[in-house]
Structure formats: structure tokens, C-alpha cells
Design a protein around this motif. Structure first.
Motif, PDB file in Angstrom:
ATOM      1  N   ALA A   1       0.857  -1.179   0.000  1.00  0.00           N
ATOM      2  CA  ALA A   1       0.000   0.000   0.000  1.00  0.00           C
ATOM      3  C   ALA A   1       0.894   1.231   0.000  1.00  0.00           C
ATOM      4  N   GLY A   2       0.725   2.067  -0.999  1.00  0.00           N
ATOM      5  CA  GLY A   2       1.538   3.271  -1.142  1.00  0.00           C
ATOM      6  C   GLY A   2       1.168   3.948  -2.445  1.00  0.00           C
ATOM      7  N   PRO A   3       1.589   5.185  -2.645  1.00  0.00           N
ATOM      8  CA  PRO A   3       1.235   5.891  -3.886  1.00  0.00           C
ATOM      9  C   PRO A   3       1.627   5.083  -5.115  1.00  0.00           C
TER      10      PRO A   3
ATOM     11  N   PHE B   1      17.552   3.167  -9.985  1.00  0.00           N
ATOM     12  CA  PHE B   1      16.163   3.539  -9.715  1.00  0.00           C
ATOM     13  C   PHE B   1      15.970   5.055  -9.771  1.00  0.00           C
ATOM     14  N   ASP B   2      16.905   5.783  -9.192  1.00  0.00           N
ATOM     15  CA  ASP B   2      16.795   7.240  -9.216  1.00  0.00           C
ATOM     16  C   ASP B   2      16.790   7.763 -10.649  1.00  0.00           C
ATOM     17  N   GLU B   3      17.600   7.146 -11.503  1.00  0.00           N
ATOM     18  CA  GLU B   3      17.647   7.551 -12.905  1.00  0.00           C
ATOM     19  C   GLU B   3      16.358   7.169 -13.626  1.00  0.00           C
ATOM     20  N   ALA B   4      15.841   5.975 -13.326  1.00  0.00           N
ATOM     21  CA  ALA B   4      14.663   5.487 -14.040  1.00  0.00           C
ATOM     22  C   ALA B   4      13.373   6.131 -13.569  1.00  0.00           C
ATOM     23  N   PHE B   5      13.251   6.362 -12.263  1.00  0.00           N
ATOM     24  CA  PHE B   5      11.975   6.796 -11.704  1.00  0.00           C
ATOM     25  C   PHE B   5      11.997   8.213 -11.140  1.00  0.00           C
ATOM     26  N   GLY B   6      13.149   8.857 -11.114  1.00  0.00           N
ATOM     27  CA  GLY B   6      13.221  10.239 -10.656  1.00  0.00           C
ATOM     28  C   GLY B   6      12.750  10.401  -9.228  1.00  0.00           C
ATOM     29  N   ASP B   7      11.846  11.366  -9.022  1.00  0.00           N
ATOM     30  CA  ASP B   7      11.354  11.661  -7.675  1.00  0.00           C
ATOM     31  C   ASP B   7      10.514  10.535  -7.091  1.00  0.00           C
ATOM     32  N   GLU B   8      10.104   9.579  -7.923  1.00  0.00           N
ATOM     33  CA  GLU B   8       9.315   8.449  -7.418  1.00  0.00           C
ATOM     34  C   GLU B   8      10.192   7.340  -6.846  1.00  0.00           C
ATOM     35  N   SER B   9      11.506   7.497  -6.879  1.00  0.00           N
ATOM     36  CA  SER B   9      12.423   6.577  -6.199  1.00  0.00           C
ATOM     37  C   SER B   9      12.759   7.181  -4.845  1.00  0.00           C
ATOM     38  N   VAL B  10      12.268   6.548  -3.771  1.00  0.00           N
ATOM     39  CA  VAL B  10      12.363   7.139  -2.433  1.00  0.00           C
ATOM     40  C   VAL B  10      12.844   6.093  -1.427  1.00  0.00           C
ATOM     41  N   ASP B  11      13.111   6.564  -0.220  1.00  0.00           N
ATOM     42  CA  ASP B  11      13.572   5.679   0.846  1.00  0.00           C
ATOM     43  C   ASP B  11      12.433   4.790   1.340  1.00  0.00           C
ATOM     44  N   MET B  12      12.772   3.568   1.643  1.00  0.00           N
ATOM     45  CA  MET B  12      11.818   2.580   2.165  1.00  0.00           C
ATOM     46  C   MET B  12      11.874   2.559   3.681  1.00  0.00           C
ATOM     47  N   GLU B  13      10.727   2.708   4.316  1.00  0.00           N
ATOM     48  CA  GLU B  13      10.642   2.536   5.766  1.00  0.00           C
ATOM     49  C   GLU B  13      10.638   1.042   6.095  1.00  0.00           C
ATOM     50  N   PRO B  14      11.280   0.629   7.189  1.00  0.00           N
ATOM     51  CA  PRO B  14      11.238  -0.791   7.559  1.00  0.00           C
ATOM     52  C   PRO B  14       9.803  -1.283   7.686  1.00  0.00           C
ATOM     53  N   TRP B  15       9.579  -2.491   7.212  1.00  0.00           N
ATOM     54  CA  TRP B  15       8.247  -3.093   7.155  1.00  0.00           C
ATOM     55  C   TRP B  15       8.203  -4.206   8.191  1.00  0.00           C
ATOM     56  N   THR B  16       7.124  -4.280   8.982  1.00  0.00           N
ATOM     57  CA  THR B  16       7.077  -5.262  10.073  1.00  0.00           C
ATOM     58  C   THR B  16       6.623  -6.648   9.623  1.00  0.00           C
ATOM     59  N   ALA B  17       6.308  -6.810   8.345  1.00  0.00           N
ATOM     60  CA  ALA B  17       6.016  -8.143   7.818  1.00  0.00           C
ATOM     61  C   ALA B  17       7.313  -8.933   7.649  1.00  0.00           C
ATOM     62  N   SER B  18       7.175 -10.228   7.344  1.00  0.00           N
ATOM     63  CA  SER B  18       8.345 -11.093   7.173  1.00  0.00           C
ATOM     64  C   SER B  18       8.275 -11.797   5.829  1.00  0.00           C
ATOM     65  N   GLU B  19       9.418 -12.234   5.342  1.00  0.00           N
ATOM     66  CA  GLU B  19       9.566 -12.825   4.010  1.00  0.00           C
ATOM     67  C   GLU B  19      10.541 -13.989   4.073  1.00  0.00           C
TER      68      GLU B  19
END
Length: 459
Positions: free
Chosen positions: A187-189, A335-353
Motif C-alpha cells: 500500500a503506497g502511492p 532507480f533514481d535515474e529510471a523513476f526520478g522523484d518516485e524513487s524514495v527511501d523505504m521505511e522498515p516493514w514489520t512483515a516477514s519474508e
């Protein structure tokens, strides 16, 4: 190469030269979405993936690895070997999205009960993105060198799919990767790509605890050791593990998610079972909390006069997803080159993988990033109202549904990540590393006290 760097592609474009047919992309996604299958029972989904792999004549395809696992390997000259993983199992959730391609599928679960199924965690999106990225990579073979491994993994939701593929000889089936990648929708923009180094998803420890008492008639509680009362006191005392034993600046979750005891209103049962889901970023803290859980449970049983020690069954253990700093630097720049301002920092996610089981099995660095899929108008409206938690469906919610415009974003992110790593230099780690010994057996108490979770050796 325009599509790889964020360029738009027309619906009439051909897969040749790295261009994608967006109508195909949307149609194949909807097919996967309409018929999700539960972990370890993904027969039709795997068959559908295999059919989509048929045109890839330059790729070596292997099926039925650790169940329904699939790999496709493209060797394209000298260079690094990069593995990209996508999971494809669904969940026992009844879909409530209201779209015309919503799942109406149902399936027998492990207990033999028929349950509705849904791709409520986006694994259909993951598979579609990887298939699309394969089209891009296949169509641009003249522009890069190296080896690409596309890995389609079953049973992620059950936390056993990656282990199953490793245990079934994955290391003998594919060339040893130099780096492993994965992406997950959240879930995110819509269209925003989130990435970060270090721990980005928690470890998971699932514990089933059986508390033993002494059964009796409900009218004679003095003749019993009541496991219902014992379970109640234990559940309440376990709340102090995080609130009183974990430093306030550290993250931990200890959730009692299930309590089972008794079958009749006039019988005090002789046992009760509680199930715990525990999440951590730090391995030392995980061990400390597991010790605290065992100490509290045993003490509560002793205080009630139980004649038999509680039984601890560790049914699931996953390590934290800890992104490599080196891989992050390489991929984030692209990613910064490909997506510009839409490449952003990821907050830690409390789910597991369970993705990290695969790179750990080879002792190589890895990275998992996420892609936002919530329609922008819906996200912006909820954000302005301060109602993101209330109004935005998250993973595993019956209303969770990716915006279809994010499908090409997932493809580009996967392709850009792979291509950026193909340009890197990846030294092989020391084989004496801790991450070289994988033990797939159910851990004993001694294992829990000393284990470095889900480490692996795939030689």
C-alpha cells in the motif's frame, strides 16, 4: 532501452527490443488474479507460468523444484549471474474489491475445509512483473552480458517455499548467483519505488505452546489443574515481554494469535494451546525474547501446580530481510535515474519474508524493494484526511488491489534492478561464513538457544 529508464510504451509495442505489449501485461495479470491457489497447491498457477515461458527459447526452464517451483536461466556471455525472484501463492481470503476480474475461486485447505482464495498480497503482480522483465531482458540481449535467473517460488505465505526449493537441490539446478533480487508490492502511492539498505523486513518466529493441566468435571474445579486459567494468565503475562524486557528504542512484537482449549461446557480440559507470532529486526533481541517467553510459560505452569512441563513447537522461523549496502547503492542509483522523484527511501516493514533464504543458501548479497500500488487519488484523499490507516487497504486485506497502471512500473523496476546488477562486480564471500549452513529440520530447544536462523549451504 527507453522503457528500462522509465519511458512509456504504447499498447501496440512488441516485446522485441525490450518493448512490452501492455495489453498482454494486463491480461496475464488478470488471469493470475482470478484463480489464486494456496501454498503448496499452486498446480494451475505453475502450469500457467510454464505456458508463458514457452516462447523464451533462449532460456533453460526447470520445473517442480521443491513443489511447484520454477527457474528460467538465460546465459548471455561473460558477466555476473543475477537472480530475480517472484512468489506466486495466494491466501485463504474472500476478495471484496468489486472489480470484474475479482477472484471467485475456492480451494481445500490443509485441514480439508473449502475456503475462498485471493491474491491479497500481490503475488500475481510479482509474477507478472518478472515475466514482463524477462521479455525486456530477452529483447535486449545485444545490450548486456551475463546470466539472469528468473525464479518463481511457491509457498511463500507458508514460509516454506524458499526452503523447499533450496532443499530440493536448487544449487545444483541453477548457476550460482552473484546477487539475488526481489520486489514486493505494498500500500503506497501508485508507481512509487521504495528501497533502503539494512533490515527492511522483520524476522518471524512462530511458536505453538501446549499447556498441560489435569482434566475434571466443571463442577469440581478443585480436582483439576485448569489449563484454561493457565492459558489466560500466561497470555496476560506474555504481554510484559515487549513492555518490560525490550528497550524502548528497539522493535519487537510478541502476539498471541490463537488460544484453543476445551470442547464442552461441563468439562475442564487437560490441555490448552496458544500460538505466538513474534517479529524482530535484531537477532540477539529475538533470542532474548524467545528465552523470556519460555521462562514465563514454564513459571506460570509451575505456579498453577501443573504436573507436566509445557511443550514448545517452533513451526516457523525466518530471519530478517537485511539488504546489502553494496547492492542497494548499485540498484538505487539506477532507480533514481529510471523513476526520478518516485524513487524514495523505504521505511522498515514489520512483515516477514522467506526470500532471504535463497541468497543465504548461496552466501551472496541480496536486496528486496517495494512498489506502491494504491491509486493516487485514493491515497492523496486519505492522506489529506489523516485516514491512511482506516481507508487504505493493506496487504492481506480483502480489498487490497493494485492499480493496473503499476504493472509496467513493476516490470521496469525488476528489469532495471537486474540490469544494474549485471554491470557490477560481486566478489564471492568467504565460504566459512555463518550463512553457509542451512538446517531445515524442526529446531529443538537447544537449536533455538543457539541458532542463526535459516542459514544455508547450496553447494
Amino acid at each position: 532501452m527507453g522503457p528500462l529508464n522509465g519511458g512509456r510504451v504504447d499498447g501496440d509495442a512488441s516485446p522485441e527490443g525490450g518493448r512490452l505489449d501492455l495489453e498482454w501485461l494486463e491480461n496475464i495479470y488478470k488471469e493470475f488474479h482470478q484463480e489464486p491457489e494456496l501454498s503448496t497447491a499452486e498446480e494451475k498457477t505453475a502450469a500457467r507460468i510454464i505456458r508463458e515461458l514457452t516462447p523464451f527459447t533462449h532460456w533453460k526452464v526447470t520445473t517442480n523444484i521443491g513443489g511447484y517451483g520454477i527457474t528460467a536461466v538465460l546465459e548471455n556471455g561473460e558477466g555476473p549471474t543475477v537472480l530475480m525472484r517472484a512468489d506466486f501463492d495466494g491466501l485463504p481470503v474472500a476478495e471484496k474489491t468489486g472489480v470484474d476480474y475479482a477472484s471467485k475461486h475456492s480451494q481445500l485447505d490443509a485441514q480439508g475445509q473449502r475456503v475462498p482464495t485471493m491474491h491479497a498480497c500481490g503475488h500475481d503482480h510479482h509474477v507478472t512483473s518478472l515475466l514482463g522483465a524477462m521479455h525486456v531482458l530477452d529483447g535486449t540481449r545485444d545490450k548486456w552480458t551475463g546470466t539472469v535467473v528468473a525464479l518463481f517460488q511457491p509457498a511463500e505465505e507458508a514460509s516454506i517455499g524458499a526452503n523447499g526449493m533450496v532443499n530440493d537441490g536448487l544449487g545444483n539446478i541453477i548457476p550460482r548467483p552473484d546477487v539475488c533480487l526481489a520486489q514486493h508490492i505494498v500500500a503506497g502511492p501508485a508507481g512509487r519505488v521504495f528501497s533502503a539498505p539494512g533490515p527492511v523486513m522483520t524476522s518471524s518466529t512462530t511458536i505453538e505452546i501446549t499447556l498441560y493441566g489435569r482434566g475434571a468435571h466443571a463442577s469440581m474445579p478443585h480436582r483439576s489443574v485448569d489449563p484454561v486459567v493457565l492459558a489466560a494468565s500466561t497470555v496476560m503475562k506474555l504481554q510484559t515481554v515487549v513492555s518490560r524486557e525490550v528497550p524502548p528504542d528497539q522493535f519487537a512484537v510478541v502476539t498471541v494469535a490463537s488460544v484453543e482449549a476445551g470442547k464442552a461446557n461441563n468439562v475442564i480440559p487437560d490441555s490448552a494451546k496458544i500460538s505466538l507470532s513474534c517479529r524482530f529486526y535484531d537477532e540477539a533481541l529475538r533470542k532474548k525474547c524467545v528465552d523470556a517467553i519460555k521462562r514465563i510459560v514454564r513459571a506460570e505452569a509451575l505456579s498453577m501446580g501443573a504436573d507436566r512441563e509445557p511443550n514448545f513447537k517452533f513451526v516457523g522461523m525466518l530471519g530478517a530481510t537485511n539488504n546489502s549496502e553494496d547492492v542497494f547503492k548499485m540498484v538505487r542509483g539506477s532507480f533514481d535515474e529510471a523513476f526520478g522523484d518516485e524513487s524514495v527511501d523505504m521505511e522498515p516493514w514489520t512483515a516477514s519474508e522467506d526470500f532471504s533464504v535463497i541468497p543465504k543458501s548461496f552466501g551472496v548479497p541480496y536486496m528486496l524493494w517495494t512498489v506502491g500500488i494504491t491509486p493516487r487519488r485514493q491515497w492523496d484523499r486519505a492522506e489529506r484526511a489523516g485516514r491512511l490507516d482506516a481507508d487504505i487497504p493493506t496487504n492481506h486485506n480483502p480489498a487490497f488491489l493494485p492499480d493496473l497502471t503499476t504493472l509496467p512500473v513493476g516490470v521496469r523496476a525488476a528489469a532495471v534492478g537486474v540490469l544494474s546488477c549485471l554491470q557490477g562486480s560481486w566478489p564471492r564471500p568467504d565460504k566459512s561464513s555463518e550463512d553457509q549452513t542451512y538446517l531445515p529440520t524442526v529446531p529443538t530447544d537447544a537449536d533455538i538457544d543457539a541458532v542463526a536462523v535459516e542459514t544455508s549451504g547450496a553447494d
